[in-house]
Design a protein around this motif. Structure first.
Motif, mmCIF file in Angstrom:
data_model
loop_
_atom_site.group_PDB
_atom_site.id
_atom_site.type_symbol
_atom_site.label_atom_id
_atom_site.label_comp_id
_atom_site.label_asym_id
_atom_site.label_seq_id
_atom_site.Cartn_x
_atom_site.Cartn_y
_atom_site.Cartn_z
ATOM 1 N N VAL A 44 -3.306 8.906 -9.838
ATOM 2 C CA VAL A 44 -2.065 8.277 -9.277
ATOM 3 C C VAL A 44 -1.585 7.430 -10.132
ATOM 4 C CG1 VAL A 44 -1.433 7.247 -7.106
ATOM 5 C CG2 VAL A 44 -3.203 9.046 -6.811
ATOM 6 N N PRO A 45 -0.407 7.432 -10.505
ATOM 7 C CA PRO A 45 0.279 6.139 -11.302
ATOM 8 C C PRO A 45 -0.132 4.944 -10.744
ATOM 9 C CG PRO A 45 1.690 7.764 -10.656
ATOM 10 C CD PRO A 45 0.856 8.206 -9.918
ATOM 11 N N ARG A 46 -0.579 3.953 -11.692
ATOM 12 C CA ARG A 46 -0.980 2.486 -10.903
ATOM 13 C C ARG A 46 0.220 1.680 -10.987
ATOM 14 N NH1 ARG A 46 -5.143 5.913 -10.785
ATOM 15 N NH2 ARG A 46 -7.175 4.999 -11.277
ATOM 16 N N TRP A 47 1.407 2.227 -10.138
ATOM 17 C CA TRP A 47 2.520 1.127 -10.233
ATOM 18 C C TRP A 47 2.286 0.071 -8.935
ATOM 19 C CZ3 TRP A 47 5.858 6.300 -10.141
ATOM 20 C CH2 TRP A 47 5.599 6.841 -11.396
ATOM 21 N N TYR A 48 1.547 -0.919 -9.413
ATOM 22 C CA TYR A 48 1.157 -1.814 -8.439
ATOM 23 C C TYR A 48 2.342 -2.894 -8.113
ATOM 24 C CZ TYR A 48 -3.545 -0.651 -9.226
ATOM 25 O OH TYR A 48 -4.752 0.185 -9.277
ATOM 26 N N GLY A 49 2.549 -3.256 -7.118
ATOM 27 C CA GLY A 49 3.604 -3.911 -6.547
ATOM 28 C C GLY A 49 4.482 -3.464 -5.706
ATOM 29 N N PRO A 50 5.332 -4.106 -4.939
ATOM 30 C CA PRO A 50 6.016 -3.669 -3.823
ATOM 31 C C PRO A 50 6.798 -2.291 -3.934
ATOM 32 C CG PRO A 50 6.411 -6.091 -4.012
ATOM 33 C CD PRO A 50 5.716 -5.479 -5.309
ATOM 34 N N SER A 51 7.403 -2.305 -5.128
ATOM 35 C CA SER A 51 8.405 -1.140 -5.498
ATOM 36 C C SER A 51 7.633 0.079 -5.729
ATOM 37 C CB SER A 51 9.184 -1.477 -6.799
ATOM 38 O OG SER A 51 8.495 -1.995 -7.780
ATOM 39 N N GLY A 52 6.321 -0.354 -6.287
ATOM 40 C CA GLY A 52 5.352 0.881 -6.749
ATOM 41 C C GLY A 52 4.846 1.400 -5.522
ATOM 42 N N ILE A 53 4.334 0.746 -4.645
ATOM 43 C CA ILE A 53 3.572 1.196 -3.468
ATOM 44 C C ILE A 53 4.612 1.805 -2.518
ATOM 45 C CG2 ILE A 53 3.566 -0.698 -2.025
ATOM 46 C CD1 ILE A 53 0.699 0.103 -1.179
ATOM 47 N N ALA A 54 5.922 1.460 -2.559
ATOM 48 C CA ALA A 54 6.888 2.183 -1.728
ATOM 49 C C ALA A 54 7.110 3.376 -2.242
ATOM 50 C CB ALA A 54 8.092 1.242 -1.800
ATOM 51 N N LYS A 55 7.066 3.487 -3.575
ATOM 52 C CA LYS A 55 7.428 4.728 -4.032
ATOM 53 C C LYS A 55 6.509 5.621 -3.982
ATOM 54 C CE LYS A 55 8.851 6.886 -8.443
ATOM 55 N NZ LYS A 55 9.204 6.811 -9.820
ATOM 56 N N ILE A 56 5.149 5.446 -4.103
ATOM 57 C CA ILE A 56 3.623 6.168 -3.722
ATOM 58 C C ILE A 56 3.932 6.710 -2.257
ATOM 59 C CG2 ILE A 56 1.518 6.542 -3.940
ATOM 60 C CD1 ILE A 56 2.813 6.430 -6.562
ATOM 61 N N SER A 102 -3.593 10.797 2.498
ATOM 62 C CA SER A 102 -4.045 9.220 2.450
ATOM 63 C C SER A 102 -3.941 8.355 1.157
ATOM 64 C CB SER A 102 -5.364 9.001 3.029
ATOM 65 O OG SER A 102 -5.636 7.753 2.914
ATOM 66 N N LEU A 103 -3.358 7.196 0.968
ATOM 67 C CA LEU A 103 -3.263 6.536 -0.199
ATOM 68 C C LEU A 103 -4.288 5.533 -0.094
ATOM 69 C CD1 LEU A 103 -2.242 5.771 -3.006
ATOM 70 C CD2 LEU A 103 -0.419 4.489 -1.734
ATOM 71 N N SER A 104 -5.257 5.250 -0.990
ATOM 72 C CA SER A 104 -6.445 4.236 -0.946
ATOM 73 C C SER A 104 -6.675 3.708 -2.155
ATOM 74 C CB SER A 104 -7.487 4.737 -0.144
ATOM 75 O OG SER A 104 -8.272 5.789 -0.996
ATOM 76 N N TYR A 105 -7.626 2.726 -2.254
ATOM 77 C CA TYR A 105 -8.102 2.251 -3.469
ATOM 78 C C TYR A 105 -9.695 2.579 -3.615
ATOM 79 C CZ TYR A 105 -8.987 -1.098 -7.351
ATOM 80 O OH TYR A 105 -9.492 -1.550 -8.769
ATOM 81 N N GLU A 106 -10.167 3.161 -2.622
ATOM 82 C CA GLU A 106 -11.541 3.536 -2.512
ATOM 83 C C GLU A 106 -11.656 4.966 -1.914
ATOM 84 O OE1 GLU A 106 -13.679 2.028 -4.132
ATOM 85 O OE2 GLU A 106 -13.199 -0.090 -3.968
ATOM 86 N N ILE A 107 -12.545 5.657 -2.594
ATOM 87 C CA ILE A 107 -13.049 6.909 -1.768
ATOM 88 C C ILE A 107 -14.712 7.011 -1.534
ATOM 89 C CG2 ILE A 107 -11.026 8.569 -2.268
ATOM 90 C CD1 ILE A 107 -12.731 9.437 -4.565
#
Length: 802
Positions: free
Chosen positions: A474-486, A503-508
């Motif tokens: 998953v592209p690591r586009w951190y920040g408000p615009s990145g997470i909105a896009k994902i 589901s989108l998460s930092y951990e599995i």
């Protein structure tokens, strides 16, 4: 004369084809098993020895106070640099890294997710890592430069002549690069190097290295933050400096620079880099090597003893030959030389066969142990050791007939009289007991290890990992615009046939925590923070993994603004005891207050080596960092995966599609245990085969001594079955003693091994019983081969000399 003796020795070997073959094969098997075990051990021992100045290099690690759950293999980010600058008389160099992964593209069709090390310090010169292209002194000094592993260069360009070429790396910090991509110029290509603790980070080989000046494109500038304790640091000390010399400087720096909440619990320690791969993970690999070393020693000793026993058994059948040769003029010296030449020739043939077998099986052996090769090990010293052992074994096996049988009186030799006293056979009984006991130890231990591994892989973990496809690129586009896009892309993936939830998460649940959080009840004392594993996830995480709620609810879309959290039962008990946790307020370190809205039933996020840990769930859209997309799929998994991949290439054309099924990841979680099981099982098979060969050899020798006794019993009316039962009873008494010893030793050692697991089986006594009975049947079948031949001998032939 030597040539005629060699020719005669070869003729005698051909005359005893069966026993010679068994003897050669038995010793060759022992030598092969020992060589392969030593090869694996030497490869692990020497993993870091080739590094430049390895004797002065150390991992800078953290020793936390009891009850504090923070990583030990990392330390405070600026500590290595500060030590080097303030104490140059003690520290010659340092190397600190932030290990991440990112998507890499050449701007065309080649897109891969690769492991990246953001490096503060020049690892190439510090560790002497060779480049096949580029200058190691300057390759990592170029601001936008990158150094690649050789296979990465070949993957993208089909060549290693790539200096000046560019690759596009996905970035994570949107504040510095809103596009999410940045071009880097290749300044170096590494040569192929053995596995080690520098380029192989926590079991994953690093593909790309960049200068720490580029850290801002991936995270905030974390190399200068004393509150950051999750970076790895390696130090090179000045010649003559010891770790003890750094204890006070480390203590002073930590108390002067680190935040109080870290300084009060932290003691820095130095672990030698040469042995780091052995002592990490509480010395797990060191313990494995110790066990395998003992196994190798046993196998070798049993193979040597069996070779000697069978050689003696064969020699005892040649007493009449000795009598004839002495009667026609052979002297004792000639007989001694003859026997020594024959036994040594057999042992040399066994050594040659062993070396041939080793060359054939090494590729499969490396694959079995998940190793690329054994290029880190010099084969010749091991081969020289094995060759010396085989010759010594040959000489030892020839000494008995050479020294004892050669001095027999001619008449006794011609009559086949054996001058073995009865008590000497008690030694052989003791040897049989030890062989059976050790064989049973290996059989029962292998059963325990296999049962525990089956338990690990099949235990109900408290969540459902079946039919879950995880995309790790998953592209690591951190920040408000990145997470909105994902998050918007999630809805497109949900339209795919066969996809139930996304589901989108930092951990599995793969056993690796990337984040932790210190929390306490809001009403508690300021110094009562507890550390929990943090899971950053969205509202569908509980549906994907089929998590059950003990009380309250999971996240909804509104929880981002409300700063709500969910915890698991272990965290709830730790924070509130028997009180209801839902509705309670808790504080994160840094004074952020949150409300608990739900408690998830405990599930095993980590390995079953570890006790259940407190978990702390926070909404992904408030944290704005993420790594994984998890898909719960229905129907045919391959078809659903292909459909997801096709859609992925449409919405993320420059991002590779790298995925795995979570069930497969569970197997990786126990890779070290699986490797131990395979190595131990392989060694056990060799050990059991050698024991059976030994039993056959001792039995053959025993029957040689008892041919006349069996003839007399047949004359007196004993049937073949009566004789078989008689000898079976004798063997059963020996086997019973061995079984008693084998069970006790196996139980004690396996009980100690099982202590390494928080969740474990009870030792499988029913399997123990079945295994012992089965092994006894195999032993009886083995000795019956020779017994049938002896029983068939006509009493007239066996008693005629009397």
């Amino acid at each position: 004369m030597i040539f005629s003796f060699l020719l005669l020795a070869w003729r005698n070997i051909k005359k005893q084809k069966l026993f010679a073959a068994i003897n050669i094969l038995g010793l060759a098997t022992g030598l092969s098993a020992t060589f392969l075990t030593l090869l694996f051990m030497a490869d692990e021992w020497q993993a870091n020895n080739w590094l430049k100045h390895a004797e002065n290099q150390y991992m800078l690690e953290s020793d936390w106070a009891k009850g504090v759950s923070r990583p030990e293999f990392t330390t405070l980010a600026p500590l290595g640099k500060e030590l080097t600058e303030q104490y140059p008389q003690l520290v010659a160099n340092y190397f600190t890294i932030d290990a991440v992964s990112c998507n890499v593209s050449d701007g065309g069709e080649n897109n891969f997710r690769l492991n990246l090390q953001i490096a503060d310090g020049n690892m190439l010169t510090m560790f002497g890592i060779p480049l096949i292209a580029g200058n190691p002194k300057t390759a990592l000094d170029v601001p936008d430069g990158i150094v690649l592993q050789q296979d990465v260069a070949l993957k993208f360009f089909g060549s290693t002549d790539v200096i000046g070429e560019t690759l596009t790396l996905e970035t994570q910090n949107a504040n510095y690069n809103p596009r999410g991509f940045k071009e880097f110029k290749i300044t170096g290509v590494m040569d192929d190097i053995p596995e080690n603790s520098v380029t192989d980070n926590l079991g994953d080989r690093t593909d790309i290295y960049i200068n720490s000046a580029n850290a801002i494109y991936f995270r905030a500038d974390i190399f200068e933050a004393w509150g950051n304790y999750i970076l790895q640091t390696r130090l090179e000390l000045q010649p003559g400096v010891t770790p003890e010399d750094l204890e006070k400087p480390l203590r002073d720096l930590i108390h002067a620079k680190a935040p109080d909440f870290l300084a009060k619990d932290l003691t820095a320690k130095l672990t030698p880099l040469k042995s780091y791969n052995l002592v990490q993970n509480n010395g797990a690999k060191q313990h494995v090597l110790l066990v395998l070393g003992l196994v190798a020693l046993f196998i070798l000793l049993m193979a040597m003893i069996n070779f000697v026993n069978i050689s003696i058994g064969i020699a005892n059948r040649r007493m009449k030959e000795i009598g004839v040769r002495k009667a026609i003029g052979s002297n004792r010296k000639e007989l001694i030389l003859q026997f020594l030449l024959e036994s040594t020739m057999l042992s040399i043939l066994a050594f040659a066969l062993a070396m041939s077998l080793i060359q054939l099986v090494i590729p499969y052996y490396a694959q079995l142990l998940h190793k690329a090769d054994f290029s880190n090990v010099n084969f010749w010293p091991l081969a020289l050791i094995m060759g010396s052992i085989s010759i010594i074994t040959g000489v030892l096996s020839g000494l008995y007939p050479a020294l004892i049988l050669s001095k027999l009186h001619v008449v006794k030799a011609l009559k086949g009289k054996v001058i073995i006293r009865h008590h000497s056979f008690d030694i052989k009984k003791a040897l049989l007991v030890s062989q059976f006991a050790l064989a049973l130890f290996f059989i029962l231990s292998t059963l325990t290890i296999s049962s525990q591994m089956d338990f690990l892989l099949n235990k109900d973990l408290g969540y459902d990992n079946s039919n879950v496809l995880v995309v790790s690129s998953v592209p690591r586009w951190y920040g408000p615009s990145g997470i909105a896009k994902i998050l918007s892309m999630k809805n497109e993936f949900k339209q795919i046939s066969g996809v139930q939830q996304v589901s989108l998460s930092y951990e599995i649940p793969d056993g690796r925590f990337g984040m932790e959080q210190s929390v306490k009840p809001s009403i508690a004392d300021d110094d009562s923070y507890e550390i929990f594993g943090q899971i950053i996830c969205d509202t569908e995480y509980d549906d994907i993994y089929q998590l059950e709620m003990a009380e309250g609810r999971f996240f909804t879309e509104s929880d981002k603004a409300l700063n709500n959290v969910v915890i698991n039962e272990t965290a709830a008990r730790s924070l509130f005891g028997d009180r209801t946790a839902v509705g309670e307020m808790i504080d994160e370190r840094g004074n952020k207050q949150r409300e608990i809205i739900g408690v998830v039933k405990d599930f095993h996020f980590s390995s079953l080596h570890e006790n259940m840990r407190g978990l702390y769930f926070t909404p992904v859209d408030s944290a704005e960092i993420f790594r994984f997309l998890s898909f719960r799929i229905s129907g045919e998994p391959k078809e659903a995966k292909a459909a997801i991949e096709a859609k992925w290439k449409q919405v993320f054309p420059m991002v590779p599609f790298e995925s795995f099924f979570l069930e497969d990841k569970l197997v990786e979680l126990y890779a070290d245990d699986t490797q131990f099981k395979k190595a131990f099982t392989t060694a056990s098979i060799f050990a059991i085969l050698i024991v059976l060969v030994g039993v056959f050899g001792v039995t053959m020798q025993n029957f040689t001594y008892r041919i006349k006794e069996i003839g007399i019993r047949k004359v007196l009316g004993a049937s073949a079955l009566n004789i078989w039962k008689l000898l079976g009873k004798e063997l059963l008494s020996v086997y019973s003693i061995a079984a008693f010893i084998g069970v006790i030793v196996s139980y004690m050692i396996m009980d100690q091994w099982l202590q390494g697991f928080a969740y474990k089986i009870a030792q499988p006594y029913l399997l123990y019983s079945l295994a012992m009975v089965t092994f006894f049947i195999i032993i009886m079948a083995t000795i019956s081969i020779e017994l049938i031949k002896v029983i068939k001998i006509n009493p007239v032939d066996s008693l005629k000399s009397e």
